[in-house]
Scaffold this active site. Structure first.
Site, mmCIF file in Angstrom:
data_model
loop_
_atom_site.group_PDB
_atom_site.id
_atom_site.type_symbol
_atom_site.label_atom_id
_atom_site.label_comp_id
_atom_site.label_asym_id
_atom_site.label_seq_id
_atom_site.Cartn_x
_atom_site.Cartn_y
_atom_site.Cartn_z
ATOM 1 N N HIS A 212 0.762 -0.988 -0.307
ATOM 2 C CA HIS A 212 -0.018 0.002 0.025
ATOM 3 C C HIS A 212 1.205 1.292 -0.089
ATOM 4 O O HIS A 212 0.593 2.582 -0.792
ATOM 5 C CB HIS A 212 -0.847 -0.481 1.299
ATOM 6 C CG HIS A 212 -1.446 -1.511 1.028
ATOM 7 N ND1 HIS A 212 -1.915 -2.605 2.766
ATOM 8 C CD2 HIS A 212 -3.278 -1.535 0.929
ATOM 9 C CE1 HIS A 212 -2.430 -2.919 1.787
ATOM 10 N NE2 HIS A 212 -3.892 -2.640 1.013
ATOM 11 N N GLN B 95 -18.924 -4.761 -0.041
ATOM 12 C CA GLN B 95 -17.987 -5.625 -0.881
ATOM 13 C C GLN B 95 -17.874 -7.442 -0.004
ATOM 14 O O GLN B 95 -17.029 -8.264 -0.824
ATOM 15 C CB GLN B 95 -16.721 -5.125 -1.668
ATOM 16 C CG GLN B 95 -14.967 -4.835 -0.440
ATOM 17 C CD GLN B 95 -14.456 -4.001 -1.099
ATOM 18 O OE1 GLN B 95 -14.563 -3.163 -1.257
ATOM 19 N NE2 GLN B 95 -13.150 -4.913 -0.731
ATOM 20 N N GLY C 230 -3.903 -1.138 -6.549
ATOM 21 C CA GLY C 230 -2.782 -1.966 -6.774
ATOM 22 C C GLY C 230 -3.251 -3.330 -7.954
ATOM 23 O O GLY C 230 -4.040 -3.900 -8.044
ATOM 24 N N ASP D 82 -4.865 -6.932 -7.076
ATOM 25 C CA ASP D 82 -5.954 -7.193 -7.446
ATOM 26 C C ASP D 82 -6.840 -6.761 -8.902
ATOM 27 O O ASP D 82 -6.646 -6.033 -9.317
ATOM 28 C CB ASP D 82 -6.957 -5.944 -6.528
ATOM 29 C CG ASP D 82 -6.918 -6.578 -5.084
ATOM 30 O OD1 ASP D 82 -6.443 -7.806 -4.983
ATOM 31 O OD2 ASP D 82 -5.776 -6.270 -4.252
ATOM 32 N N SER E 291 0.083 -9.095 1.364
ATOM 33 C CA SER E 291 -1.497 -8.931 1.247
ATOM 34 C C SER E 291 -1.598 -8.774 2.696
ATOM 35 O O SER E 291 -1.418 -9.629 3.409
ATOM 36 C CB SER E 291 -1.990 -9.711 0.902
ATOM 37 O OG SER E 291 -3.889 -10.007 1.048
ATOM 38 N N ARG F 187 -4.223 -9.720 3.905
ATOM 39 C CA ARG F 187 -4.976 -11.934 4.436
ATOM 40 C C ARG F 187 -3.165 -12.586 4.489
ATOM 41 O O ARG F 187 -4.087 -13.737 5.060
ATOM 42 C CB ARG F 187 -6.157 -11.819 3.304
ATOM 43 C CG ARG F 187 -6.806 -11.321 3.343
ATOM 44 C CD ARG F 187 -8.007 -11.796 2.333
ATOM 45 N NE ARG F 187 -10.015 -11.865 2.549
ATOM 46 C CZ ARG F 187 -10.055 -10.505 2.118
ATOM 47 N NH1 ARG F 187 -9.440 -9.791 0.847
ATOM 48 N NH2 ARG F 187 -11.091 -9.606 2.291
HETATM 49 O O1 PAF Z 1 -8.778 -2.895 -2.976
HETATM 50 C C1 PAF Z 1 -9.339 -3.196 -1.344
HETATM 51 O O2 PAF Z 1 -8.647 -2.573 -0.482
HETATM 52 C C2 PAF Z 1 -10.961 -2.353 -2.103
HETATM 53 O O3 PAF Z 1 -11.619 -2.798 -2.841
HETATM 54 C C3 PAF Z 1 -11.044 -1.105 -2.225
HETATM 55 C C4 PAF Z 1 -10.525 -0.291 -3.870
HETATM 56 C C5 PAF Z 1 -10.134 -0.211 -0.757
HETATM 57 C C6 PAF Z 1 -12.192 -0.447 -2.296
HETATM 58 O O4 PAF Z 1 -12.907 -0.703 -0.752
#
Ligand code: PAF
Length: 283
Positions: free
Chosen positions: A33, A57, A144, A147, A182, A184
């Site tokens: 990030h 989401q 990024g 994803d 990640s 996760r």
């Molecule tokens: O990639 C992410 O962290 C999320 O999908 C995002 C783009 C911040 C939207 O919630």
């Protein structure tokens, strides 16, 4: 660096700027990030990172509740990376009423790969991203490439809705053994963490075979099936492991030759124990 939690504070602070560059995140930040923030800095006159764990989401069985919320540590890292503004709204601030209006991306792009295994995921992503775009009004935003499908879906949304925002893709950062960084990864046990590199190795092996054996689209189903079988034998539950065209994530048509392989991307999603990881490499 300013940390703001409300739209009113955000707007009043951004008033002084004309070209915000935005990095949307869900927090629990890592070097990947921060690299996006550094990439965003020269793209605008103020760098904004948003931190919001977007319920829309996540499917009911997914990790919304246990997704790590680490605002203080995130802000310290963002400050060190040169971020100017952190927008960290509460759920009530971002969704003051149930979000009835949603952005529904086209099925040919959003119902495959991640969208197939996580129905509604990209509607949730597009809805929050469009809302963040309206709130921050950036002239550039960085997402990024880890994803990969999200990046393509957002790019197409921006293009089809004629939003005046340049979308940039940021390269995936990896641990020394090749595992893509990640949030996760923190769910992995020590032994799973050692094993996790196998996902990237599977992608590398597929890319290597395509390049060295000069594979064409007709060869790809067997390559994918073979790689899936190998990962499964190592204990992974594979959702997909597939070669697609970068632009629209469709399988390369049989008429294409090896010379178009430079437009392909190999993508994977697989579960190790309870943790679902994704990764990809561009050929
Ligand atoms: O990639 C992410 O962290 C999320 O999908 C995002 C783009 C911040 C939207 O919630």
């Amino acid at each position: 660096m300013r940390v703001v939690h409300t739209l009113a504070e955000l707007r009043s602070h951004l008033n002084a700027f004309s070209r915000p560059a935005l990095v949307p995140t869900m927090g629990n930040l890592h070097e990947g990030h921060l690299a996006l923030v550094r990439q965003a800095k020269p793209l605008g006159d103020v760098t904004v990172a948003s931190i919001f764990v977007n319920r829309l989401q996540f499917a009911p069985h997914e990790d919304f509740d246990r997704y790590p919320r680490t605002l203080e540590a995130d802000c310290a890292q963002l400050q060190a990376a040169g971020c100017d503004v952190v927008f960290a709204p509460s759920e009530a601030e971002l969704y003051p009423e149930p979000q009835g209006y949603k952005v529904s991306p086209p099925a040919d792009l959003a119902n495959l790969l991640e969208g197939h295994f996580r129905p509604g995921f990209f509607t949730g992503v597009c809805t929050v991203v469009l809302k963040l775009f309206h709130m921050v009004q950036p002239s550039a935003a960085v997402f990024g490439k880890k994803d990969y499908q999200q990046l393509i879906v957002v790019k197409r949304m921006v293009s089809q809705l004629a939003l005046p925002i340049e979308i940039h893709g940021g390269e995936t950062l990896r641990a020394a053994d090749g595992l893509a960084l990640s949030s996760r990864n923190g769910y992995l046990s020590p032994s799973e963490r050692t094993q996790a590199v196998q996902l990237n190795q599977a992608l590398q092996n597929m890319a290597h075979s395509i390049n060295t054996l000069q594979l064409t689209p007709g060869d790809l189903p067997a390559l994918e099936a073979n790689a899936t079988q190998q990962l499964t034998q190592l204990g992974w539950q594979v959702d997909y492991l597939t070669v697609r065209q970068r632009a629209d994530l469709q399988p390369p048509p049989p008429s294409e030759t090896q010379s178009s392989a430079g437009n392909w991307v190999v993508l994977a999603a697989a579960r190790l124990g309870k943790t679902r990881l994704i990764d990809n490499i561009e050929l």
